[in-house]
Motif scaffolding. Structure first.
Motif, PDB file in Angstrom:
ATOM      1  N   VAL A  13       5.614   5.346  79.716  1.00 23.77           N
ATOM      2  CA  VAL A  13       5.138   6.723  79.642  1.00 23.77           C
ATOM      3  C   VAL A  13       5.534   7.436  80.934  1.00 23.77           C
ATOM      4  N   PRO A  14       6.206   8.577  80.844  1.00 25.18           N
ATOM      5  CA  PRO A  14       6.667   9.257  82.058  1.00 25.18           C
ATOM      6  C   PRO A  14       5.520   9.892  82.835  1.00 25.18           C
ATOM      7  N   ASP A  15       5.778  10.168  84.105  1.00 24.57           N
ATOM      8  CA  ASP A  15       4.817  10.894  84.927  1.00 24.57           C
ATOM      9  C   ASP A  15       4.511  12.238  84.276  1.00 24.57           C
ATOM     10  N   VAL A  29      10.321  13.392  72.900  1.00 22.47           N
ATOM     11  CA  VAL A  29       8.963  13.848  72.586  1.00 22.47           C
ATOM     12  C   VAL A  29       8.062  13.785  73.822  1.00 22.47           C
ATOM     13  N   LEU A  30       8.072  12.674  74.535  1.00 26.96           N
ATOM     14  CA  LEU A  30       7.248  12.558  75.738  1.00 26.96           C
ATOM     15  C   LEU A  30       7.737  13.515  76.823  1.00 26.96           C
ATOM     16  N   GLY A  31       9.033  13.752  76.861  1.00 29.14           N
ATOM     17  CA  GLY A  31       9.568  14.716  77.818  1.00 29.14           C
ATOM     18  C   GLY A  31       9.086  16.124  77.550  1.00 29.14           C
ATOM     19  N   TRP A  32       9.049  16.511  76.269  1.00 34.40           N
ATOM     20  CA  TRP A  32       8.497  17.822  75.928  1.00 34.40           C
ATOM     21  C   TRP A  32       7.041  17.928  76.377  1.00 34.40           C
ATOM     22  N   ALA A  33       6.279  16.859  76.174  1.00 35.35           N
ATOM     23  CA  ALA A  33       4.876  16.881  76.599  1.00 35.35           C
ATOM     24  C   ALA A  33       4.761  16.984  78.109  1.00 35.35           C
ATOM     25  N   ALA A  34       5.618  16.267  78.832  1.00 29.35           N
ATOM     26  CA  ALA A  34       5.556  16.277  80.294  1.00 29.35           C
ATOM     27  C   ALA A  34       5.849  17.658  80.870  1.00 29.35           C
TER      28      ALA A  34
END
Length: 332
Positions: free
Chosen positions: A107-109, A279-284
């Protein structure tokens, strides 16, 4: 540790929380302390026996948490202490779960465990639906059913990110407002939605219908499509659809019908990573708003299933195995 399980198939009342032995990793596996587990319709299908799984079995497939132990052959990016998320680990509604390293993504920062858990199954589903099953192009008008639900809110936002125009269906004024906030251009009632979709596209029809509802909407959805339009049936919340006479596809304009699954769109590690990173990048970055519609402690997993099946919820439902106090802090 404590875990939610099904000893016999049936309604939400068959769900039990039991003390079970702690898991231990084999080669290529992780043990993760679960911070948040997603609640999805597939969980209810397995619990009820619609999707056959031999009892007893652990409840839940999706989640996020911290790695506490790894088996041989696991890379450093998934080492102890790392926050990871997954879409496919049976028994995820538990204090700890065994996850195949091939299914876990870092999971990215900037993304917390709840957000990551809310995105893995529904977020990746929304991503592949509008980028691969039917790749939405700028200006395309599409119908998104149940647009205030977990997939629907994410799919609406992603279609807009791709330049598409969303005609959303919802069942209440409150859900309509959520769909509009997610970027829907128009919000339609379920009754007569196909005729209304044609009106809003000057009689042409929409490029695609994204249908996770199933029986109640499928047949009418075919009438909403433009020639060579695509019916994307990805769920059956109202029941499985009736058998289709494929000659109807010819008569209605050479239509396409597909019944995709997330497994088929994440067949390789590279494909899983690519979809999850987007997807996780958009959230970040804040490009994607993730709505958690309900938080439940582990002992309330049956109520989570009841609320989901009764359509009393919007957005994503999460089980927080840390206990009632932790769950109550964020209850929506």
């Amino acid at each position: 540790m404590r875990a939610a399980s099904v000893q016999r198939t049936g309604g939400p009342e068959v769900l039990e929380v039991r003390d079970v032995p702690d898991p231990h990793p084999g080669p290529g596996q992780l043990v993760v302390e679960v911070d948040a587990a997603g609640v999805n319709f597939i969980d209810t299908y397995q619990r009820s026996g619609v999707y056959p799984v031999q009892p007893p079995f652990g409840v839940g497939l999706e989640g996020a948490g911290r790695v506490v132990e790894v088996g041989d052959g696991v890379g450093e990016d998934l080492g102890p202490g790392r926050l990871v998320a997954w879409k496919q680990a049976p028994g995820s509604c538990a204090e700890r779960v065994l996850v195949e390293a091939a299914e876990a993504v870092p999971v990215p920062d900037g993304v917390d465990a709840e957000t990551a858990a809310a995105l893995m199954l529904q977020g990746l589903t929304a991503q592949y639906l509008c980028s691969a099953t039917y790749a939405v192009r700028p200006g395309d008008a599409v119908v998104v059913h149940a647009a205030a639900g977990g997939v629907g809110l994410l799919l609406t936002q992603m279609v807009v990110l791709r330049g598409g125009r969303v005609l959303a269906t919802t069942s209440t004024p409150e859900k309509a407002e959520l769909a509009r906030a997610a970027g829907a251009d128009e919000v339609l009632a379920y009754e007569g939605f196909a005729a209304r979709a044609r009106e809003l596209t000057d009689g042409e029809g929409v490029a695609a219908v994204f249908d996770g509802v199933g029986r109640a909407t499928f047949a009418e959805g075919l009438d909403a499509l433009r020639p060579r339009g695509v019916m994307v049936l990805f769920g059956g919340a109202s029941g499985q659809v009736e058998p289709l006479d494929v000659q109807d596809l010819n008569a209605k304009g050479s239509l396409y019908v597909t019944r995709p699954s997330l497994a088929a769109y994440t067949r390789t590690r590279a494909e899983l990573e690519e979809r999850a990173e987007q997807v996780l990048g958009w959230a970040a970055t804040g490009a994607l708003d993730v709505r958690v519609g309900g938080r439940y402690d582990l002992d309330d997993v049956a109520r989570a299933h009841e609320d989901l099946e009764a359509r009393r919820t919007t957005g994503k439902l999460l089980v927080l195995p840390g206990g009632p106090a932790e769950a109550e802090l964020g209850r929506s």
